[in-house]
Write a protein that holds these residues in place. Structure first.
Motif, PDB file in Angstrom:
ATOM      1  N   ARG A   1       0.843  -1.167  -0.030  1.00 20.26           N
ATOM      2  CA  ARG A   1      -0.103   0.006  -0.085  1.00 20.26           C
ATOM      3  C   ARG A   1       0.939   1.238  -0.042  1.00 20.26           C
ATOM      4  NH1 ARG A   1      -3.966  -1.047   4.870  1.00 20.26           N
ATOM      5  NH2 ARG A   1      -3.379   1.320   5.072  1.00 20.26           N
ATOM      6  N   VAL A   2       0.345   2.483  -0.667  1.00 30.41           N
ATOM      7  CA  VAL A   2       1.041   3.581  -0.913  1.00 30.41           C
ATOM      8  C   VAL A   2       0.184   4.668   0.338  1.00 30.41           C
ATOM      9  CG1 VAL A   2       1.643   5.526  -2.071  1.00 30.41           C
ATOM     10  CG2 VAL A   2       1.779   3.571  -2.982  1.00 30.41           C
ATOM     11  N   ILE A   3      -1.237   4.323   0.178  1.00 27.78           N
ATOM     12  CA  ILE A   3      -2.104   4.868   1.130  1.00 27.78           C
ATOM     13  C   ILE A   3      -2.223   4.383   2.555  1.00 27.78           C
ATOM     14  CG2 ILE A   3      -4.400   5.947   1.193  1.00 27.78           C
ATOM     15  CD1 ILE A   3      -4.446   5.488  -1.914  1.00 27.78           C
ATOM     16  N   VAL A   4      -1.845   5.054   3.295  1.00 31.04           N
ATOM     17  CA  VAL A   4      -1.593   4.618   4.898  1.00 31.04           C
ATOM     18  C   VAL A   4      -3.057   4.799   5.583  1.00 31.04           C
ATOM     19  CG1 VAL A   4      -0.696   4.794   7.216  1.00 31.04           C
ATOM     20  CG2 VAL A   4       0.743   5.267   5.083  1.00 31.04           C
ATOM     21  N   SER A   5      -3.669   6.065   5.315  1.00 31.32           N
ATOM     22  CA  SER A   5      -5.130   6.135   5.853  1.00 31.32           C
ATOM     23  C   SER A   5      -5.761   7.220   4.960  1.00 31.32           C
ATOM     24  CB  SER A   5      -5.065   6.799   7.119  1.00 31.32           C
ATOM     25  OG  SER A   5      -4.275   8.068   7.065  1.00 31.32           O
ATOM     26  N   PHE A   6      -7.150   7.059   4.807  1.00 31.35           N
ATOM     27  CA  PHE A   6      -7.733   7.982   4.065  1.00 31.35           C
ATOM     28  C   PHE A   6      -9.153   8.004   4.709  1.00 31.35           C
ATOM     29  CE2 PHE A   6      -9.211   8.479  -0.777  1.00 31.35           C
ATOM     30  CZ  PHE A   6      -9.674  10.046  -0.358  1.00 31.35           C
ATOM     31  N   GLU A   7      -9.784   9.396   5.230  1.00 31.41           N
ATOM     32  CA  GLU A   7     -10.711   9.422   5.817  1.00 31.41           C
ATOM     33  C   GLU A   7     -11.520  10.627   5.434  1.00 31.41           C
ATOM     34  OE1 GLU A   7     -12.513   9.730  10.326  1.00 31.41           O
ATOM     35  OE2 GLU A   7     -10.470   9.306   9.924  1.00 31.41           O
ATOM     36  N   GLY A   8     -12.913  10.760   5.177  1.00 32.21           N
ATOM     37  CA  GLY A   8     -13.460  12.026   4.828  1.00 32.21           C
ATOM     38  C   GLY A   8     -15.056  11.747   4.993  1.00 32.21           C
ATOM     39  N   GLY A   9     -15.673  12.877   4.969  1.00 35.39           N
ATOM     40  CA  GLY A   9     -17.318  12.901   5.420  1.00 35.39           C
ATOM     41  C   GLY A   9     -17.456  12.489   6.699  1.00 35.39           C
ATOM     42  N   ALA A  10     -18.923  13.045   7.092  1.00 37.15           N
ATOM     43  CA  ALA A  10     -19.578  13.006   8.378  1.00 37.15           C
ATOM     44  C   ALA A  10     -20.748  12.177   7.965  1.00 37.15           C
ATOM     45  CB  ALA A  10     -19.693  14.175   9.038  1.00 37.15           C
ATOM     46  N   ALA A  11     -21.374  12.205   6.781  1.00 38.21           N
ATOM     47  CA  ALA A  11     -22.704  11.345   6.680  1.00 38.21           C
ATOM     48  C   ALA A  11     -22.822  11.112   5.195  1.00 38.21           C
ATOM     49  CB  ALA A  11     -23.842  12.358   6.997  1.00 38.21           C
ATOM     50  N   THR A  12     -23.452  10.111   5.089  1.00 35.10           N
ATOM     51  CA  THR A  12     -23.624   9.399   3.645  1.00 35.10           C
ATOM     52  C   THR A  12     -24.497  10.311   2.753  1.00 35.10           C
ATOM     53  OG1 THR A  12     -23.590   7.237   4.578  1.00 35.10           O
ATOM     54  CG2 THR A  12     -24.723   7.537   2.226  1.00 35.10           C
ATOM     55  N   ASN A  13     -25.244  10.918   3.332  1.00 37.22           N
ATOM     56  CA  ASN A  13     -26.338  11.882   2.722  1.00 37.22           C
ATOM     57  C   ASN A  13     -25.901  13.365   2.633  1.00 37.22           C
ATOM     58  OD1 ASN A  13     -26.993  12.346   5.525  1.00 37.22           O
ATOM     59  ND2 ASN A  13     -29.066  12.375   5.081  1.00 37.22           N
ATOM     60  N   ALA A  14     -24.538  13.687   2.493  1.00 43.48           N
ATOM     61  CA  ALA A  14     -23.947  14.827   2.369  1.00 43.48           C
ATOM     62  C   ALA A  14     -22.725  14.993   1.666  1.00 43.48           C
ATOM     63  CB  ALA A  14     -23.822  15.313   3.656  1.00 43.48           C
ATOM     64  N   VAL A  15     -22.637  16.038   0.712  1.00 41.91           N
ATOM     65  CA  VAL A  15     -21.209  16.245   0.070  1.00 41.91           C
ATOM     66  C   VAL A  15     -20.213  16.632   1.293  1.00 41.91           C
ATOM     67  CG1 VAL A  15     -20.268  17.486  -1.604  1.00 41.91           C
ATOM     68  CG2 VAL A  15     -22.309  16.954  -2.015  1.00 41.91           C
ATOM     69  N   PRO A  16     -19.193  15.815   1.194  1.00 43.57           N
ATOM     70  CA  PRO A  16     -18.177  16.201   2.451  1.00 43.57           C
ATOM     71  C   PRO A  16     -17.552  17.238   2.009  1.00 43.57           C
ATOM     72  CG  PRO A  16     -17.527  14.435   0.896  1.00 43.57           C
ATOM     73  CD  PRO A  16     -18.828  14.829   0.619  1.00 43.57           C
ATOM     74  N   GLY A  17     -17.428  18.094   2.777  1.00 41.05           N
ATOM     75  CA  GLY A  17     -16.432  19.452   2.852  1.00 41.05           C
ATOM     76  C   GLY A  17     -14.954  19.121   3.175  1.00 41.05           C
ATOM     77  N   ILE A  18     -14.809  18.248   3.995  1.00 43.59           N
ATOM     78  CA  ILE A  18     -13.394  18.041   4.311  1.00 43.59           C
ATOM     79  C   ILE A  18     -12.810  16.607   4.250  1.00 43.59           C
ATOM     80  CG2 ILE A  18     -11.866  17.824   6.420  1.00 43.59           C
ATOM     81  CD1 ILE A  18     -13.669  20.474   7.518  1.00 43.59           C
TER      82      ILE A  18
END
Length: 470
Positions: free
Chosen positions: A209-226
């Motif tokens: 793996r090259v990607i160690v971690s990946f996280e984003g969004g707070a809810a399924t029903n929203a476009v994530p801003g961060i």
């Protein structure tokens, strides 16, 4: 009473009770009432937060003199008895999505700024629910006996499955007609289908793996801003962009921070998907293994085409217009990328067709697709007496000549035999830049909008009571 007298009484009620209404909103907003199924208990099926908020709402209604009932923590209701048992319903929800990152105000408190109330739930849906409840109290204070009973329902699971309404249907009959103050004005008579799912990659070998971690969004029903990711690379050789910031994350590691723009999943064009920004960057910079690239390329097709064209599900119809789809959250879990998606679909495609097309794409990369939520499209005739009553109340209160509409959002209205979503948002009114949207950071609502909504709901009850609903 005539219309002039009624208007004067409405203004007097607002003058005398507005601060109390704000206080009631704050009572509910202080409760972080997002679902926590790992903490559920008897009488609290969605966790302690929704239960606490439901209890607080029922206490507010009881203090107003209404007959209240807690249905085992799934849902509650307050009744204003009329001359018959035929019911007109109003339903709001006491649960919220988690606060998530990016707030500049305290999320679980009401902050007043420049005529706005800021806090999680001020708009979705604690603020509007309080205003609508006070509209019922207004009529109770007049000493009237309505021909129909008003039942105000307080849901506790609207944001994550509507199991509250499923419970209600097993134990109680539907009102003759119901509206929910959880959408936009003037009045929505139809809602697209709702479809949630999860795309998972094949298992990724940690050593490759090259990607160690990946996280984003707070809810399924929203476009994530961060969103953010950590990759095996030197931060010094990776460029910043207008929306991606690169920093050191330890020896041989770089952290990517994406700043997008949050939006509701039903209006994805208003947002910039932060997960998509990271995915684009990883692919452009070659920051991925072959298996990671296979997933990221599929994810890019999903995230960069909110009409579904990237994954082969684009379609539209005469009532609802085009299908929409967003990727709401992402995480690395058990050595797999897990991407959630939310689609709002018209009548020109079925949920099975969406599932089949997405599953074919995940099969090609050795991944999986699972559908996690389905709500079929629903429609009430726009010229029906109940829809016209709501529309006329709105136009009378505002002086407008507005028309009813359909939307992509999913509300409680679709769960009942006859319903509509009815305010309080006015998307054509521009708010200050610091005002956040529902489901995003710094969620806020105009006090003047809530006051006008109160007037509209008072008039609406008067008009509905004059219909033949037997």
């Amino acid at each position: 009473m005539d219309q002039m007298e009624l208007a004067q009484k409405i203004d007097a009620y607002l003058e005398d009770n507005w601060e109390a209404m704000v206080g009631d909103i704050e009572t509910l907003v202080r409760i972080p009432s997002f679902e926590e199924l790992d903490k559920k208990a008897e009488g609290a099926p969605f966790g302690p937060g929704p239960k606490q908020a439901l209890t607080a709402a029922l206490e507010l209604a009881s203090d107003m003199g209404f007959e209240t009932h807690d249905a085992e923590g799934y849902i509650g209701f307050a009744d204003f008895p009329g001359a018959s048992e035929t019911q007109i319903g109003i339903i709001g929800h006491m649960d919220v999505v988690p606060a998530g990152p990016g707030w500049t105000f305290e999320p679980y408190a009401v902050t007043r700024k420049e005529g706005y109330l800021v806090g999680r739930g001020t708009l979705d849906d604690k603020g509007p629910s309080v205003v609508a409840l006070h509209a019922v109290k207004f009529w109770k204070d007049q000493g009237v006996e309505f021909p129909y009973t008003v039942r105000f329902l307080f849901g506790a699971n609207e944001e994550s499955g509507m199991a509250d309404v499923a419970y209600y249907h097993k134990h109680y009959d539907d009102p003759a007609f119901l509206f929910t103050p959880d959408a936009e004005f003037p009045v929505c008579y139809g809602e697209k289908g709702g479809f949630d799912g999860v795309i998972s990659s094949k298992p990724l070998q940690e050593c490759a793996r090259v990607i160690v971690s990946f996280e984003g969004g707070a809810a399924t029903n929203a476009v994530p801003g961060i969103a953010h990711a950590v990759v095996k690379a030197s931060a010094s050789v990776l460029p910043n962009t207008d929306r991606i910031t690169v920093s050191e994350a330890g020896e041989g590691l770089a952290r990517l921070e994406a700043s997008g723009k949050g939006a509701h999943a039903s209006m994805p064009d208003e947002g910039v998907n932060a997960i998509g920004l990271i995915v684009d960057y990883l692919l452009e910079q070659g920051l991925c293994s072959a298996d990671e690239r296979a997933f990221l390329e599929l994810d890019q097709k999903l995230l960069n085409h909110t009409d579904g064209s990237g994954v082969g599900i684009a379609t539209s119809d005469e009532y609802f217009g085009p299908l929409t789809v967003v990727g709401g959250t992402i995480k690395l879990e058990d050595d797999r990328f897990v991407q959630t998606l939310d689609s709002r679909f018209p009548t020109s495609i079925t949920a099975d067709e969406i599932t089949d097309r997405l599953r074919k794409l995940t099969d090609e990369i050795g991944g999986t697709f699972e559908r996690t939520l389905l709500m079929e499209p629903f429609l009430v005739e726009p010229d029906s007496p109940v829809i016209q009553a709501l529309l006329n109340a709105y136009n009378e209160a505002t002086g407008e000549d507005a028309k009813p509409f359909t939307m992509g959002g999913g509300t409680y209205a679709r769960e009942f035999k006859s319903g509509a979503s009815f305010g309080p948002e006015k998307p054509w009114v521009e708010n200050p830049e610091w005002v956040g949207m529902m489901h995003g950071p710094d969620e806020a609502v105009s006090e003047e909008l809530l006051k006008q909504s109160f007037k509209i709901y008072v008039l609406t009850l008067d008009k509905l009571m004059k219909l033949d609903l037997q």
